[in-house]
Design an enzyme around this catalytic site. Structure first.
Site, short mmCIF file in Angstrom:
data_model
loop_
_atom_site.label_atom_id
_atom_site.label_comp_id
_atom_site.label_asym_id
_atom_site.label_seq_id
_atom_site.Cartn_x
_atom_site.Cartn_y
_atom_site.Cartn_z
CG ASP A 91 -2.34 0.49 0.89
OD1 ASP A 91 -2.46 1.39 0.03
OD2 ASP A 91 -3.31 0.03 1.52
CG ASP B 158 -8.97 2.07 -1.14
OD1 ASP B 158 -7.99 1.89 -1.88
OD2 ASP B 158 -8.91 1.98 0.10
#
Length: 433
Positions: free
Chosen positions: A147, A207
């Site tokens: 991430d 996201d």
């Protein structure tokens, strides 16, 4: 006809991909985050892995079981700096968990962030790449989702992001264990330009949210090209728009990641989830399930097990679909768009997507579908298969017959997507169009 075009496309795709021998087709599996968030444990992951096997999802290619954020202990090992799992959630440790996953015939994935902390506030891997990669390899990890939270400002140019993510790429390769490297930097700094030689896939946007088309200012960009704030809560169709121009950057071992699937999580209806599954597949995104696979409706199971759609995603000779046109709908919001790509065995795929809240009727012209392949392809005869209808034997892919010139008078419902496979007919006696 158009065979040479796709051979050349494939050769170009292979030439500059990340050379670890993995993700020659987009990776498939299941991830904890979309449904469970931080509420995970060893039991959560083992139960999901067992459900993948029990539902025979592994036979369709869903092979990676990925443990996302919040698996970590409050701190690293004091003496070695190595990562440590939360002893309450994972009392038997990560290696034991990985061994159990492997014993089921599946592969095991883990999560970290290229920052001082993960997005969930646990310790990250920034400047701990070597010890983390070695530890992951010793645990039997097969996949790393990496991430972008708390990156200490080491972003803002492609070179800064490249260097930060390449540190982990080198560390993973140095372990000698094949570990699929899935970058999750949300499209920041254009990873489709810098990540192709260091990662197997890269996220292209903020996201996803389990919603069809709702605009959210937390996902503010209208295009991912030069997007300065990828954000999050990006609706499904917005991500499709983001992905449209990026297919040219993907290929074997290097994929645009549109984020995990939301199919089965309840925020969309059947036709919208069919669109979700279809477009992720034809755009050659990794297909990573994000629902509770231990408790699925028959409808959800039918969507994620459509092997005709999965075969498109896993076709080694099929580039990501290209959007041929996008047209507004008169008297309604939304639009119609036509997509196409070549498949193995000289076949072709076409997709029609309706984001309008109203049904539409349209004839889809072969001259549009085969716009890049020339007059001979446009005028040829094709047997057309609807990949979301079943044939008489119960298999996905019902034949609609032999067609020339167009797929005529297509009736497409609100928020529906239709996927056709076009196979050149053995009988090519041309009719006048």
């Amino acid at each position: 006809m158009y065979k040479l075009f796709y051979i050349l496309s494939l050769l170009y795709s292979v030439a500059w991909s990340y050379n670890n021998g993995l993700a020659l087709t987009p990776q498939m599996g299941w991830n904890t985050w979309n449904h469970f968030g931080c509420s995970i444990s060893e039991d959560t992951i083992i139960s999901a892995a067992q459900a993948v096997v029990d539902n025979k999802l592994d036979k369709l290619g869903y092979q990676y079981i990925i443990m996302d954020d919040c698996w970590q202990a409050p701190a690293r090992d004091n003496s070695t700096g190595a990562p440590v799992a939360d002893p309450q959630k994972f009392p038997n440790g990560v290696k034991n968990l990985a061994d159990k996953i492997h014993a089921m015939g599946l592969k095991f994935g883990i999560y970290s962030s290229a920052g001082t902390y993960t997005c969930g506030g646990r310790f990250g891997s920034l400047d701990f790449e070597e010890v983390d990669a070695k530890t992951y390899a010793s645990w039997g990890v097969d996949y790393l989702k990496y991430d972008n939270c708390y990156n200490q400002g080491r972003a803002g140019t492609p070179l800064l992001s490249y260097e930060r993510y390449n540190n982990m790429s080198r560390a993973l390769n140095a372990t000698g264990r094949p570990i699929l490297y899935s970058m999750c930097n949300w499209g920041e700094d254009g990873p489709w330009n810098f990540a192709v030689t260091i990662a197997n896939s890269w996220r292209i946007s903020g996201d996803i949210v389990d919603n069809y088309d709702r605009f959210d200012d937390r996902c503010p960009c209208t295009s991912v090209i030069d997007c300065k704030l990828p954000g999050f809560h990006c609706a499904m169709t917005r991500i499709i728009d983001f992905a449209a121009p990026l297919g040219q950057k993907a290929g074997q071992g290097k994929w645009n990641d549109l984020d995990m699937l939301e199919v089965g999580n309840g925020g969309m209806n059947y036709d919208e989830y069919v669109t979700h599954m279809s477009m992720w597949a034809i755009l050659k995104s990794p297909l990573i399930l994000g629902n509770d696979v231990t408790s699925m409706t028959n409808e959800t199971l039918s969507i994620i097990t459509n092997d005709a759609i999965i075969n498109v995603n896993q076709d080694p000779n099929a580039p990501p679909a290209n959007r041929i046109w996008k047209r507004g709908v008169v008297g309604s919001s939304g639009d119609l768009s036509l997509w196409g790509t070549g498949l193995s065995n000289n076949s072709f795929l076409a997709a029609l997507m309706n984001t309008s809240p109203k049904s539409q009727t349209i004839s889809v012209l072969m001259s549009d579908i085969f716009i890049d392949q020339g007059v001979a392809a446009q005028n040829a005869l094709y047997e057309v298969f609807d990949l979301w209808q079943k044939d008489g034997s119960g298999k996905w892919g019902k034949s609609l017959g032999i067609m020339q010139g167009s797929i005529a008078n297509v009736k497409i419902g609100a928020h529906q997507t239709m996927i056709w496979k076009l196979v050149p007919s053995a009988n090519q006696h041309r009719r006048e169009l």
